[in-house]
Design an enzyme around this catalytic site. Structure first.
Site, PDB file in Angstrom:
ATOM      1  N   SER A 119     111.621  53.303  13.809  1.00 28.74           N
ATOM      2  CA  SER A 119     111.585  54.682  13.427  1.00 28.74           C
ATOM      3  C   SER A 119     110.925  55.234  14.673  1.00 28.74           C
ATOM      4  CB  SER A 119     110.604  55.017  12.364  1.00 28.74           C
ATOM      5  OG  SER A 119     111.124  54.422  11.183  1.00 28.74           O
ATOM      6  N   HIS A 140     118.946  53.852  12.082  1.00 30.96           N
ATOM      7  CA  HIS A 140     117.759  54.305  11.496  1.00 30.96           C
ATOM      8  C   HIS A 140     118.295  54.713  10.264  1.00 30.96           C
ATOM      9  CE1 HIS A 140     114.194  57.178  11.242  1.00 30.96           C
ATOM     10  NE2 HIS A 140     113.875  55.932  10.940  1.00 30.96           N
ATOM     11  N   GLU A 152     121.063  57.410  11.051  1.00 31.87           N
ATOM     12  CA  GLU A 152     120.938  58.029  12.327  1.00 31.87           C
ATOM     13  C   GLU A 152     121.453  56.650  13.392  1.00 31.87           C
ATOM     14  OE1 GLU A 152     117.490  61.574  12.553  1.00 31.87           O
ATOM     15  OE2 GLU A 152     116.986  59.157  13.133  1.00 31.87           O
ATOM     16  N   ASN A 190     113.161  62.886  12.392  1.00 31.32           N
ATOM     17  CA  ASN A 190     111.589  63.022  12.568  1.00 31.32           C
ATOM     18  C   ASN A 190     111.146  63.881  13.746  1.00 31.32           C
ATOM     19  OD1 ASN A 190     111.338  61.416  10.461  1.00 31.32           O
ATOM     20  ND2 ASN A 190     111.040  59.539  11.750  1.00 31.32           N
TER      21      ASN A 190
HETATM   22  N1  LIG Z   1     109.050  52.341   5.573  1.00 33.59           N
HETATM   23  C1  LIG Z   1     109.728  53.629   6.024  1.00 33.59           C
HETATM   24  O1  LIG Z   1     109.614  54.549   5.584  1.00 33.59           O
HETATM   25  C2  LIG Z   1     110.516  53.365   7.164  1.00 33.59           C
HETATM   26  C3  LIG Z   1     111.821  54.334   7.447  1.00 33.59           C
HETATM   27  C4  LIG Z   1     112.584  53.937   8.304  1.00 33.59           C
HETATM   28  C5  LIG Z   1     112.466  52.944   9.383  1.00 33.59           C
HETATM   29  N2  LIG Z   1     111.392  52.289   9.135  1.00 33.59           N
HETATM   30  C6  LIG Z   1     111.156  51.225   9.883  1.00 33.59           C
HETATM   31  O2  LIG Z   1     111.868  49.729   9.321  1.00 33.59           O
HETATM   32  C7  LIG Z   1     111.078  48.834   9.912  1.00 33.59           C
HETATM   33  C8  LIG Z   1     110.377  47.946   8.813  1.00 33.59           C
HETATM   34  O3  LIG Z   1     109.682  48.808   7.956  1.00 33.59           O
HETATM   35  P1  LIG Z   1     109.385  48.485   6.618  1.00 33.59           P
HETATM   36  O4  LIG Z   1     108.567  49.696   5.982  1.00 33.59           O
HETATM   37  O5  LIG Z   1     110.354  47.951   5.712  1.00 33.59           O
HETATM   38  O6  LIG Z   1     108.179  47.494   6.639  1.00 33.59           O
HETATM   39  P2  LIG Z   1     107.420  46.312   5.546  1.00 33.59           P
HETATM   40  O7  LIG Z   1     106.354  45.842   6.137  1.00 33.59           O
HETATM   41  O8  LIG Z   1     107.870  46.709   4.091  1.00 33.59           O
HETATM   42  O9  LIG Z   1     108.498  45.126   6.106  1.00 33.59           O
HETATM   43  C9  LIG Z   1     108.542  44.410   7.035  1.00 33.59           C
HETATM   44  C10 LIG Z   1     108.854  42.877   6.576  1.00 33.59           C
HETATM   45  O10 LIG Z   1     109.304  42.071   7.959  1.00 33.59           O
HETATM   46  C11 LIG Z   1     108.843  41.006   7.586  1.00 33.59           C
HETATM   47  N3  LIG Z   1     108.909  40.194   8.926  1.00 33.59           N
HETATM   48  C12 LIG Z   1     107.900  40.490  10.194  1.00 33.59           C
HETATM   49  N4  LIG Z   1     108.266  39.565  11.301  1.00 33.59           N
HETATM   50  C13 LIG Z   1     109.243  38.876  10.706  1.00 33.59           C
HETATM   51  C14 LIG Z   1     110.261  38.222  11.718  1.00 33.59           C
HETATM   52  N5  LIG Z   1     109.864  38.037  12.839  1.00 33.59           N
HETATM   53  N6  LIG Z   1     111.187  37.723  11.266  1.00 33.59           N
HETATM   54  C15 LIG Z   1     111.760  38.002   9.628  1.00 33.59           C
HETATM   55  N7  LIG Z   1     110.809  38.900   9.194  1.00 33.59           N
HETATM   56  C16 LIG Z   1     109.705  39.252   9.602  1.00 33.59           C
HETATM   57  C17 LIG Z   1     107.437  40.917   6.957  1.00 33.59           C
HETATM   58  O11 LIG Z   1     107.307  39.744   6.359  1.00 33.59           O
HETATM   59  C18 LIG Z   1     107.854  42.083   6.233  1.00 33.59           C
HETATM   60  O12 LIG Z   1     108.336  41.809   4.753  1.00 33.59           O
HETATM   61  C19 LIG Z   1     110.192  49.062  10.884  1.00 33.59           C
HETATM   62  O13 LIG Z   1     110.369  49.416  12.109  1.00 33.59           O
HETATM   63  C20 LIG Z   1     109.654  50.731  10.324  1.00 33.59           C
HETATM   64  O14 LIG Z   1     109.578  51.380  11.542  1.00 33.59           O
HETATM   65  C21 LIG Z   1     110.533  52.215   8.163  1.00 33.59           C
END
Ligand SMILES: NC(=O)c1ccc[n+]([C@@H]2O[C@H](COP(=O)([O-])OP(=O)(O)OC[C@H]3O[C@@H](n4cnc5c(N)ncnc54)[C@H](O)[C@@H]3O)[C@@H](O)[C@H]2O)c1
Length: 283
Positions: A119, A140, A152, A190
């Site tokens: 993000s 994204h 995106e 954003n």
């Molecule tokens: N939550 C949101 O609103 C949102 C929206 C858009 C983008 N994002 C982006 O998406 C990404 C994930 O966010 P999220 O909210 O799903 O996080 P989250 O914490 O819910 O999930 C992350 C997952 O990745 C796993 N993980 C960590 N390292 C790993 C690896 N090396 N290999 C495999 N799995 C691994 C963790 O165990 C966890 O289950 C981030 O970059 C975030 O910025 C989040």
């Protein structure tokens, strides 16, 4: 390249949603988590969401079962070697993403496209962890991925036209709306929404209105589908503050900085809907 097999690395909130959207659209998906338990739990959540769709009449049982059969999980990163596209959705930490992309470059086919769901980090910086940055693109999704139509498609400095076109094609096949853009802090939504919501929170105190009144003003006066206080509660006050800080660190524009009122709410554990209390109280 016509993508059929998609790897999703990280099956948390976003990765599991992306995997669900992909299997529903007919792609084969291999999800990678750090432990078998986390992978199985994510597959279980996806299966449960699809069962709910059957109960609501949005899918047949056969469609649900076929979609679930297209999903596999693994802890072995090397198993992604035959994927056409890998979407990274791990924690939002630059070091972790750099390490992962260097590994993916080593393990994946040379023609596979590598996408990041970051993000707030720079896609160009993530791509620089590889010696083939042309194949790295931002993808994204918005939260929750199965419900939000926008993706995106972020072109980093060295992304190739072919890699961007491949991702745009996949986005279309997922039934999503792809908006191509360049790699700038906050991308499109954003970059606009975060300072706007920060302004809204500052107006609460400056104009001495209640959250209810501000929400009524913006829904009835500006046609917003949801008031800003309700929206920040839904996004998560912790998530919004984190995104504001990330944008402020990159752009140094005062409007990007999180308002002290939101930081105080975050510090007090008032995260919005998910914690039961933010600007509003939730059951
Ligand atoms: N939550 C949101 O609103 C949102 C929206 C858009 C983008 N994002 C982006 O998406 C990404 C994930 O966010 P999220 O909210 O799903 O996080 P989250 O914490 O819910 O999930 C992350 C997952 O990745 C796993 N993980 C960590 N390292 C790993 C690896 N090396 N290999 C495999 N799995 C691994 C963790 O165990 C966890 O289950 C981030 O970059 C975030 O910025 C989040």
């Amino acid at each position: 390249m016509a993508v059929q097999r998609i790897g999703v690395v990280g099956l948390g909130a976003m990765g599991a949603g992306i995997a669900q959207v992909a299997i529903e659209a007919g792609f084969d998906v291999l999800g990678r988590e750090v432990s078998a338990e986390l992978g199985e739990a994510a597959a279980g959540r996806i299966g449960h969401f699809l069962t709910r769709k059957v109960e609501k009449g949005q899918r047949t049982q056969d469609e649900r079962d076929a979609a679930v059969a297209r999903l596999e999980t693994t802890t072995d990163l090397a198993a992604l070697a035959d994927c056409d596209l890998v979407v990274e959705a791990i924690v939002e930490q630059l070091d972790a993403k750099l390490e992962l992309f260097a590994e993916l470059e080593r393990l994946c086919r040379a023609d596979a496209v590598l996408a990041t769901n970051t993000s707030a980090l720079s896609v160009t910086e993530i791509a620089a962890a590889t010696s083939s940055p042309a194949r790295v693109v931002g993808m994204h999704f918005f939260n929750p991925a199965p419900l939000m139509p926008l993706v995106e498609v972020v072109r980093a400095e060295l992304s190739s036209d072919g890699a961007v076109a491949t991702v745009l094609d996949v986005v279309e096949r997922l039934g999503k709306v792809g908006v191509p853009c360049h790699d700038t802090p906050g991308f499109v939504v954003n970059r606009v929404l975060i300072p706007l919501l920060n302004d809204c929170v500052r107006v609460l105190d400056e104009a001495r209105v209640t959250p209810e009144s501000l929400d009524a003003a913006m829904t009835n006066g500006a046609g917003w589908p949801m008031g800003p206080c309700r929206l920040v509660d839904l996004v998560g006050i912790d998530v919004h503050v984190h995104a504001s800080e990330a944008l402020y660190e990159k752009l140094w524009e005062p409007r990007m900085a999180p308002p002290p009122r939101l930081v105080a709410m975050r510090n007090a554990g008032l995260f919005g809907r998910k914690s039961g209390r933010g600007f509003y109280a939730y059951e």
